[in-house]
Write an enzyme that holds these catalytic residues in place. Structure first.
Site, PDB file in Angstrom:
ATOM      1  N   LYS A 207       0.844  -1.204   0.000  1.00  0.00           N
ATOM      2  CA  LYS A 207       0.000   0.000   0.000  1.00  0.00           C
ATOM      3  C   LYS A 207       0.881   1.257   0.000  1.00  0.00           C
ATOM      4  CE  LYS A 207      -3.504   2.301   2.810  1.00  0.00           C
ATOM      5  NZ  LYS A 207      -4.377   2.224   3.975  1.00  0.00           N
ATOM      6  N   GLU A 213      10.474  -4.661   4.568  1.00  0.00           N
ATOM      7  CA  GLU A 213      10.549  -6.054   4.132  1.00  0.00           C
ATOM      8  C   GLU A 213      10.241  -6.180   2.637  1.00  0.00           C
ATOM      9  OE1 GLU A 213       8.933  -4.867   6.716  1.00  0.00           O
ATOM     10  OE2 GLU A 213       8.932  -6.246   8.431  1.00  0.00           O
ATOM     11  N   GLY A 269      -4.828  -1.944   5.130  1.00  0.00           N
ATOM     12  CA  GLY A 269      -4.045  -3.087   4.639  1.00  0.00           C
ATOM     13  C   GLY A 269      -4.727  -4.417   4.913  1.00  0.00           C
ATOM     14  N   ARG A 270      -5.224  -4.586   6.144  1.00  0.00           N
ATOM     15  CA  ARG A 270      -5.825  -5.877   6.510  1.00  0.00           C
ATOM     16  C   ARG A 270      -7.243  -6.028   5.974  1.00  0.00           C
ATOM     17  NH1 ARG A 270      -4.521  -2.531  10.466  1.00  0.00           N
ATOM     18  NH2 ARG A 270      -6.078  -1.671  11.874  1.00  0.00           N
ATOM     19  N   GLU A 355      -4.610  -6.726  14.810  1.00  0.00           N
ATOM     20  CA  GLU A 355      -4.084  -5.414  14.420  1.00  0.00           C
ATOM     21  C   GLU A 355      -5.229  -4.387  14.483  1.00  0.00           C
ATOM     22  OE1 GLU A 355      -2.266  -4.251  10.417  1.00  0.00           O
ATOM     23  OE2 GLU A 355      -0.454  -4.687  11.529  1.00  0.00           O
ATOM     24  N   HIS A 386      -5.064 -33.370  17.725  1.00  0.00           N
ATOM     25  CA  HIS A 386      -3.940 -34.201  18.186  1.00  0.00           C
ATOM     26  C   HIS A 386      -2.793 -33.345  18.674  1.00  0.00           C
ATOM     27  CE1 HIS A 386      -5.812 -37.924  16.875  1.00  0.00           C
ATOM     28  NE2 HIS A 386      -6.362 -37.152  15.947  1.00  0.00           N
ATOM     29  N   LYS A 506       9.459  -0.682  14.048  1.00  0.00           N
ATOM     30  CA  LYS A 506       9.996  -0.361  12.708  1.00  0.00           C
ATOM     31  C   LYS A 506      11.079   0.706  12.821  1.00  0.00           C
ATOM     32  CE  LYS A 506       5.724  -0.931   9.991  1.00  0.00           C
ATOM     33  NZ  LYS A 506       4.760  -0.229   9.159  1.00  0.00           N
TER      34      LYS A 506
HETATM   35  O1  F6P Z   1       2.245  -4.220   9.966  1.00  0.00           O
HETATM   36  C1  F6P Z   1       1.936  -2.903   9.680  1.00  0.00           C
HETATM   37  C2  F6P Z   1       1.410  -2.727   8.288  1.00  0.00           C
HETATM   38  O2  F6P Z   1       1.297  -1.361   8.073  1.00  0.00           O
HETATM   39  C3  F6P Z   1       0.101  -3.444   8.042  1.00  0.00           C
HETATM   40  O3  F6P Z   1      -0.991  -2.756   8.518  1.00  0.00           O
HETATM   41  C4  F6P Z   1       0.121  -3.593   6.572  1.00  0.00           C
HETATM   42  O4  F6P Z   1      -0.818  -4.524   6.131  1.00  0.00           O
HETATM   43  C5  F6P Z   1       1.548  -4.020   6.363  1.00  0.00           C
HETATM   44  O5  F6P Z   1       2.286  -3.249   7.300  1.00  0.00           O
HETATM   45  C6  F6P Z   1       2.094  -3.832   4.974  1.00  0.00           C
HETATM   46  O6  F6P Z   1       2.028  -2.510   4.560  1.00  0.00           O
HETATM   47  P1  F6P Z   1       2.216  -2.125   3.039  1.00  0.00           P
HETATM   48  O7  F6P Z   1       1.117  -2.739   2.255  1.00  0.00           O
HETATM   49  O8  F6P Z   1       2.164  -0.619   3.007  1.00  0.00           O
HETATM   50  O9  F6P Z   1       3.553  -2.635   2.577  1.00  0.00           O
END
Ligand code: F6P
Length: 540
Positions: A207, A213, A269-270, A355, A386, A506
């Site tokens: 987003k 990452e 995002g979620r 979240e 199990h 972060k």
């Molecule tokens: O973990 C924090 C967060 O901002 C989430 O809410 C989001 O889904 C994720 O990081 C990834 O964010 P992006 O889509 O901006 O890379």
């Protein structure tokens, strides 16, 4: 300012009611009402919810509904769905429901109908999917694309992975889909080790297009591709597309914004698996089945918006969670799908629920004096049986369970499905009814062993029984939990749509990266963190 939750009359009445019902056993409740299994059940949009194995009676439901009313739940639902900026801490509207609105719907934000933009993106995604699956879109060397790698994390990964796994039965098996999320290089290495770059498309899903990452993995992917394809930068255009709200950063990465599929700041995002973030899902399913999934979401949205509270699936599910969290002190909720295709559903729900409602201040900035989101966890049945079910049956924690079962298997082999379904029904029954000492002794168990073999029972569960897992049903199921989370958030008076709690880590990680890269940069953390950094430096 809104009243504090715990000073509301409805809350106090629930507290008093809890004192009466807390010692009642589900055995008694079932004995008192032979129709209880039907009384406390709901059917809507093709989903059947049996919530009779909860520690409730008719008064509990009425009081919970009163609490929902006193919390302004219906007004909150309207505010969300009509585009009010209810995400006040980020000054944003919350319109994931617009992502699945039909083409002719009107949902206005700041005086502009957002639905045409939503459908323009869906149409662009559909055209792109057709060009990939028809072979019209080829890679840099002219070969057709056979491998799709979605690079994203959190909401840009969990929804797509879950949906791909959940709907695998319906996917185009000619395409190989992989997902890379972790900044751990192992994730990228293992996802790509057997792929031919000439046939591989990377979907960079972010987003913000700034997430550490994802950007790290995206750069690694570009390096991997260019190395295999002879280093010509022009290859990027044929092997990378972006899903983002940030066109500037997408262009800065080197992806042509013609190959970008956009969405908007009003999609959390979620809550984004049905936006452009679902491109991998659409590639796997094809546009028609993707639209079926959206139609399922929409049906549940309409149900949530219009059904009376006491007949409203997400409302009942959400209120039961509040009931156990705040009155019984339950700390977790287990989600236990009896369908192997839903193996990633609990992981998906973890972000959606925790979240969203993992908050300890109200919208007004006051510290809450009650518990908010429980911890969600789970595994598919029967594997969980199990493993950790022992604790649910005989441990000291109260763990409300959501069982999800299907009447028809997508792989009807022999008697597997009856056995699977017998297990889910048996678990709900055993948890609720337990086994008394007398019953244990009557089986011939010794006095000495009896305490170990007694099941207290009185352990609550919901059972969702659905005909068959389809794209439409998955949409309904996800929307059910989205709205259950919203219901909980409305009662708890928190903002389910921000996530400031992930920021601090972060920021600190960014500061620590150069300290790990340097052999002797001075450290000013606490003594534990300093020692760990020093040890890492000497070992690496
Ligand atoms: O973990 C924090 C967060 O901002 C989430 O809410 C989001 O889904 C994720 O990081 C990834 O964010 P992006 O889509 O901006 O890379």
């Amino acid at each position: 300012m809104t009243d504090s939750l715990t000073t509301k009359a409805a809350w106090k009445n629930l507290n008093a009611h809890y004192e009466q019902i807390k010692s009642k056993h589900l055995r008694e409740l079932f004995a008192a009402d032979p129709l209880r299994g039907k009384t406390f059940s709901l059917e809507a949009v093709g989903l059947y919810l049996d919530y009779s194995k909860n520690r409730i009676d008719g008064d509990t439901v009425s009081l919970l509904i009163e609490l929902a009313k006193a919390s302004g739940l219906q007004e909150r639902i309207e505010a969300m769905m009509s585009g009010e900026k209810i995400n006040t801490t980020e000054d944003r509207a919350v319109l994931h429901t617009a992502l699945r609105a039909p083409r002719d719907a009107t949902i206005e934000l700041d005086g502009k109908n957002v639905v045409p933009d939503v459908h323009a993106v869906l149409d662009k995604m559909a055209a792109f999917c057709d060009s990939i699956t028809s072979g019209k879109w080829t890679g840099h060397t002219g070969r057709r694309i056979r491998n799709i790698v979605n690079v994203g994390i959190g909401g840009s990964d969990l929804g797509p992975v879950m949906a791909y796994e959940a709907l695998r039965h319906y996917t185009n098996r000619d395409l190989t889909l992989r997902f890379v999320s972790n900044v751990d290089g192992t994730d990228f290495a293992e996802a790509t080790r057997d792929l031919d770059a000439a046939e591989t498309l990377f979907i960079i899903a972010s987003k913000t297009f700034t997430t550490q990452e994802t950007m790290t993995n995206a750069h690694t992917a570009r390096g991997w591709l260019l190395e295999q394809l002879g280093g010509d930068d022009a290859a990027v255009a044929k092997h990378f597309v972006a899903l983002s709200t940030n066109a500037e950063q997408v262009a800065a990465f080197g992806i042509d914004t013609d190959n970008m599929f956009g969405f908007w700041d009003w999609v959390g995002g979620r809550y984004s698996m049905d936006s452009a973030i679902g491109l991998s899902t659409m590639l796997a399913l094809g546009p028609d089945q993707f639209r079926e999934m959206l139609a399922g979401f929409h049906e549940m949205d309409q149900h949530y918006r219009s059904a009376p509270l006491e007949e409203n699936l997400p409302v009942i599910l959400g209120l039961l969670t509040v009931w156990y969290t705040d009155f019984f002190g339950a700390q977790t909720t287990a989600v236990l799908p009896y369908d192997q295709y839903l193996k990633r559903f609990p992981a998906y729900l973890q972000q959606l629920t925790m979240e969203s409602n993992g908050k300890s201040v109200t919208l007004a900035g006051q510290r809450v004096d009650y518990d908010t989101s429980p911890i969600y966890w789970g595994e598919p049945g029967t594997n969980g049986q199990h493993s950790f079910y022992q604790l649910i049956h005989q441990g000291t924690h109260l763990i409300p369970c959501d069982f999800i079962a299907f009447a028809k298997s997508l792989n009807p082999i022999g008697d597997h499905h009856d056995k699977l379904t017998a297990n889910v029904f048996a678990q709900g029954e055993a948890l609720a009814m337990g086994k008394t000492r007398d019953e244990v002794l009557a089986e011939g168990t010794s006095e000495e062993l009896a305490p170990h073999r007694v099941f207290e029972g009185n352990r609550p569960s919901n059972t969702l029984l659905i005909e068959k897992l389809t794209p439409t049903v998955l949409g309904k199921l996800v929307a059910l939990y989205e709205h259950s989370v919203f219901t909980q958030g409305a009662i708890w008076q928190v903002n389910p749509f921000d996530q400031w709690g992930v920021e601090l880590g972060k920021v600190l990680a960014k500061k620590i990266v150069p300290e790990l890269e340097s052999a002797d940069a001075p450290l000013d953390h606490d003594s534990s963190t300093n020692t760990l950094i020093e040890r890492y430096r000497s070992l690496k």
